[in-house]
Write an enzyme that holds these catalytic residues in place. Structure first.
Site, PDB file in Angstrom:
ATOM      1  N   VAL A   1       0.830  -1.210   0.000  1.00  0.00           N
ATOM      2  CA  VAL A   1       0.000   0.000   0.000  1.00  0.00           C
ATOM      3  C   VAL A   1       0.861   1.256   0.000  1.00  0.00           C
ATOM      4  CG1 VAL A   1      -1.626   1.362   1.373  1.00  0.00           C
ATOM      5  CG2 VAL A   1      -1.984  -1.086   1.101  1.00  0.00           C
ATOM      6  N   GLU A   2       1.899   1.256   0.821  1.00  0.00           N
ATOM      7  CA  GLU A   2       2.676   2.473   1.002  1.00  0.00           C
ATOM      8  C   GLU A   2       3.498   2.867  -0.222  1.00  0.00           C
ATOM      9  OE1 GLU A   2       2.475   4.590   3.306  1.00  0.00           O
ATOM     10  OE2 GLU A   2       1.348   3.538   4.856  1.00  0.00           O
TER      11      GLU A   2
END
Length: 314
Positions: A95-96
């Protein structure tokens, strides 16, 4: 900005830096209006179904499974040391930054300066991050204006803020350096360490769907993290897995594309994910991705017995 003496003292004491170091950093920093624009329209403000479409994608899941397979021993060692499942660490990094592919292009000095001294809503937090970035740069031997990250000043594969980098980043491969930008081992160990430090409960569940059975969810939604399994069931709601007592829950509602609303409860491990990013949308995306990643890894490594969320204590 012109800081009063009390503010200078506060920041310098917090970050163990000198007034001259703070002054020099302020002189190098540049205000970036586009950062203010970015923070006022975050993805987390979207409804659940739109937010999910951004992150729960086949390409992201496949990249995470590939990363898991490639770094399985490191991920399992991190689980042994910190108690955090590999699929959670992989989901965070997916996600990051998609495992380091998108680490951000803003100077961290400018990001923390802009938000710390030109965005009153979050000034107290980001001014501290500005000061602690000076501390971090000194510790790591970085040039202040050379390090880049997100518009909020987060850095590396796991997007650690300066204070988190200082407090939770670890040299997981023992090479004498802590590198969250290029070293997968350090990034893996640091994410797992962060979760352990913020209350991850090994072997416990994360999130479960809830059926209303005609009950009114409004009073329970308002309970925040003060809701108990007993209250949930007494109100008429049900879960597929019976949740044990003595633990705080949070009932969440999720808007779907067709306008309907679904519900689910987060457990302590769900709350732990929100300590990485306070948005419940973020926490649910991480949870859903972790399930796909876990299943995909097991399928890619025949002969492994299923383990994980479905076998965890509720």
């Amino acid at each position: 900005p012109v800081l009063d003496a009390a503010e200078v003292t506060r920041l310098c004491e917090l970050a163990h830096i000198s007034p001259s170091e703070l002054k020099a950093a302020l002189a190098k920093a540049r205000y970036q209006p586009k950062i203010i624009e970015a923070i006022t329209r975050p993805a987390e403000s979207k409804p659940w179904w739109q937010f999910r479409q951004i992150f729960v994608t086949t390409s992201r899941i496949n990249a995470a499974i590939k990363f898991y397979v490639s770094h399985a021993e490191l991920l399992k060692e991190a689980e042994r040391v910190y108690g955090v499942p590999p699929e959670i660490v992989c989901a965070i990094m997916a996600v990051e930054t998609l495992f380091g592919q998108n680490q951000g292009s803003w100077r961290v000095l400018d990001a923390t300066y802009t938000l710390g001294f030109h965005y009153p809503k979050r000034a107290a937090y980001f001014s501290q991050e500005f000061a602690r970035f000076i501390e971090l740069a000194r510790r790591e031997g970085w040039q202040l204006d050379a390090i880049r990250g997100s518009y909020a000043g987060a850095m590396g594969m796991g997007q650690f803020m300066p204070s988190s980098y200082l407090d939770y980043a670890v040299d997981f491969d023992g090479d004498g350096r802590v590198d969250l930008f290029n070293n997968a081992a350090d990034a893996i160990g640091s994410v797992a360490n962060y979760f352990k430090a913020h209350g991850w409960q090994k072997g416990r569940g994360i999130y479960y769907p809830v059926h209303l059975n005609g009950a009114d969810p409004a009073p329970l939604l308002a309970r925040d993290w003060q809701l108990s399994p007993e209250e949930l069931y007494r109100a008429g709601l049900s879960t597929k897995v019976t949740l044990t007592g003595g633990q705080p829950l949070h009932l969440f509602s999720w808007e779907l594309q067709d306008g309907t609303v679904t519900y689910g409860v987060g457990l302590e491990n769900f709350r732990c994910i929100t300590r990485y990013n306070k948005s419940p949308l973020y926490a649910r995306v991480v949870y859903e991705l972790s399930e796909f990643i876990r299943d995909g890894y097991l399928k890619s490594t025949p002969g492994r017995a299923p383990a994980g969320p479905r076998g965890r204590r509720p």
